[in-house]
Motif scaffolding. Structure first.
Motif, PDB file in Angstrom:
ATOM      1  N   MET A 119      45.762  57.391 140.710  1.00 54.57           N
ATOM      2  CA  MET A 119      45.658  56.826 142.036  1.00 54.57           C
ATOM      3  C   MET A 119      44.504  57.496 142.784  1.00 54.57           C
ATOM      4  SD  MET A 119      48.427  55.057 143.586  1.00 54.57           S
ATOM      5  CE  MET A 119      48.234  54.066 144.962  1.00 54.57           C
ATOM      6  N   SER A 120      43.642  56.690 143.412  1.00 46.93           N
ATOM      7  CA  SER A 120      42.491  57.223 144.143  1.00 46.93           C
ATOM      8  C   SER A 120      42.753  57.129 145.647  1.00 46.93           C
ATOM      9  CB  SER A 120      41.246  56.413 143.778  1.00 46.93           C
ATOM     10  OG  SER A 120      40.174  56.821 144.590  1.00 46.93           O
ATOM     11  N   ASP A 121      42.270  58.124 146.376  1.00 46.68           N
ATOM     12  CA  ASP A 121      42.417  58.087 147.831  1.00 46.68           C
ATOM     13  C   ASP A 121      41.143  57.588 148.514  1.00 46.68           C
ATOM     14  OD1 ASP A 121      40.829  60.242 147.297  1.00 46.68           O
ATOM     15  OD2 ASP A 121      41.782  61.563 148.768  1.00 46.68           O
ATOM     16  N   HIS A 122      40.207  57.073 147.737  1.00 46.26           N
ATOM     17  CA  HIS A 122      38.959  56.548 148.294  1.00 46.26           C
ATOM     18  C   HIS A 122      39.134  55.085 148.704  1.00 46.26           C
ATOM     19  CE1 HIS A 122      37.604  60.038 146.006  1.00 46.26           C
ATOM     20  NE2 HIS A 122      36.569  60.051 146.840  1.00 46.26           N
ATOM     21  N   CYS A 123      38.557  54.743 149.847  1.00 50.88           N
ATOM     22  CA  CYS A 123      38.571  53.361 150.323  1.00 50.88           C
ATOM     23  C   CYS A 123      37.123  52.900 150.432  1.00 50.88           C
ATOM     24  CB  CYS A 123      39.226  53.252 151.689  1.00 50.88           C
ATOM     25  SG  CYS A 123      40.964  53.681 151.679  1.00 50.88           S
ATOM     26  N   PRO A 124      36.854  51.683 150.012  1.00 53.57           N
ATOM     27  CA  PRO A 124      35.473  51.207 150.133  1.00 53.57           C
ATOM     28  C   PRO A 124      35.121  50.993 151.609  1.00 53.57           C
ATOM     29  CG  PRO A 124      36.879  49.441 149.392  1.00 53.57           C
ATOM     30  CD  PRO A 124      37.720  50.678 149.416  1.00 53.57           C
ATOM     31  N   LEU A 125      33.871  51.245 151.911  1.00 53.78           N
ATOM     32  CA  LEU A 125      33.373  51.076 153.265  1.00 53.78           C
ATOM     33  C   LEU A 125      32.176  50.135 153.197  1.00 53.78           C
ATOM     34  CD1 LEU A 125      33.447  52.002 156.237  1.00 53.78           C
ATOM     35  CD2 LEU A 125      31.898  53.840 155.595  1.00 53.78           C
ATOM     36  N   PHE A 126      32.243  49.049 153.936  1.00 56.35           N
ATOM     37  CA  PHE A 126      31.166  48.068 153.954  1.00 56.35           C
ATOM     38  C   PHE A 126      30.432  48.180 155.275  1.00 56.35           C
ATOM     39  CE2 PHE A 126      34.362  46.237 151.126  1.00 56.35           C
ATOM     40  CZ  PHE A 126      33.585  46.047 149.995  1.00 56.35           C
ATOM     41  N   LEU A 127      29.106  48.317 155.198  1.00 53.70           N
ATOM     42  CA  LEU A 127      28.277  48.409 156.386  1.00 53.70           C
ATOM     43  C   LEU A 127      27.240  47.303 156.371  1.00 53.70           C
ATOM     44  CD1 LEU A 127      27.486  52.233 156.466  1.00 53.70           C
ATOM     45  CD2 LEU A 127      29.122  51.005 157.869  1.00 53.70           C
ATOM     46  N   ASN A 128      27.028  46.725 157.523  1.00 50.29           N
ATOM     47  CA  ASN A 128      25.953  45.757 157.682  1.00 50.29           C
ATOM     48  C   ASN A 128      24.829  46.474 158.426  1.00 50.29           C
ATOM     49  OD1 ASN A 128      24.243  43.645 158.085  1.00 50.29           O
ATOM     50  ND2 ASN A 128      25.677  42.420 159.294  1.00 50.29           N
ATOM     51  N   THR A 129      23.739  46.740 157.735  1.00 52.31           N
ATOM     52  CA  THR A 129      22.646  47.503 158.339  1.00 52.31           C
ATOM     53  C   THR A 129      21.558  46.619 158.927  1.00 52.31           C
ATOM     54  OG1 THR A 129      21.559  47.674 156.194  1.00 52.31           O
ATOM     55  CG2 THR A 129      23.022  49.483 156.850  1.00 52.31           C
ATOM     56  N   ARG A 130      21.728  45.304 158.814  1.00 51.12           N
ATOM     57  CA  ARG A 130      20.750  44.386 159.401  1.00 51.12           C
ATOM     58  C   ARG A 130      20.938  44.329 160.898  1.00 51.12           C
ATOM     59  NH1 ARG A 130      21.066  38.743 156.681  1.00 51.12           N
ATOM     60  NH2 ARG A 130      20.438  38.340 158.803  1.00 51.12           N
ATOM     61  N   ILE A 131      19.852  44.434 161.624  1.00 49.69           N
ATOM     62  CA  ILE A 131      19.901  44.329 163.077  1.00 49.69           C
ATOM     63  C   ILE A 131      19.375  42.951 163.448  1.00 49.69           C
ATOM     64  CG2 ILE A 131      19.022  45.210 165.253  1.00 49.69           C
ATOM     65  CD1 ILE A 131      18.730  47.932 163.922  1.00 49.69           C
TER      66      ILE A 131
END
Length: 138
Positions: free
Chosen positions: A1-13
């Motif tokens: 079991m992993s405690d990592h969660c994916p993080l999605f970022l939108n870097t476009r301005i």
């Protein structure tokens, strides 16, 4: 079991996000007689929840003050022209009374303009500081 969660970022301005307008309260609004009436009118004519009411009122106040500043410039110019005309005329009681009235009106307009620019100078000083650098201190 992993405690990592994916993080999605939108870097476009997007262009819309880059030019976001921020409301700033103007101290010069408080010396205007029509300010309270304008706030009431804007608030009563707006619809929606509190954030929409605040946004509508802030945009309306900004527009109202721009028009007021333009009208003030015209008024100041007219007062100065009238004062020059009166100063060239022969001094009578009526002329002297009008000169005093015009000088009072000009002082009031100058005070409002000074308050506006005083706030701008303070904002700039707080934002940019007095540029005390290591070079200056050494």
């Amino acid at each position: 079991m992993s405690d990592h969660c994916p993080l999605f970022l939108n870097t476009r301005i997007l262009n819309e996000e880059r030019r976001k307008w921020h409301f700033k309260f103007e101290a010069a609004w408080l010396v205007e007689d029509s300010c309270e009436l304008e706030v009431r009118r804007l608030w009563n004519n707006a619809t929606g929840l509190i954030p929409e009411l605040l946004r509508t009122a802030s945009i309306g106040l900004d527009s109202w003050f721009r028009k007021l500043r333009a009208a003030r410039k015209i008024t100041t110019t007219e007062l100065r022209k009238r004062l020059e005309t009166l100063m060239e005329m022969a001094p009578t009681d009526e002329t002297l009374a009008e000169i005093v009235d015009i000088k009072l009106a000009l002082n009031l307009e100058n005070g409002k303009t000074e308050l506006y620019w005083e706030q701008r100078a303070r904002v700039n000083w707080l934002k940019h500081g007095d540029k005390n650098s290591a070079f200056f201190h050494s």
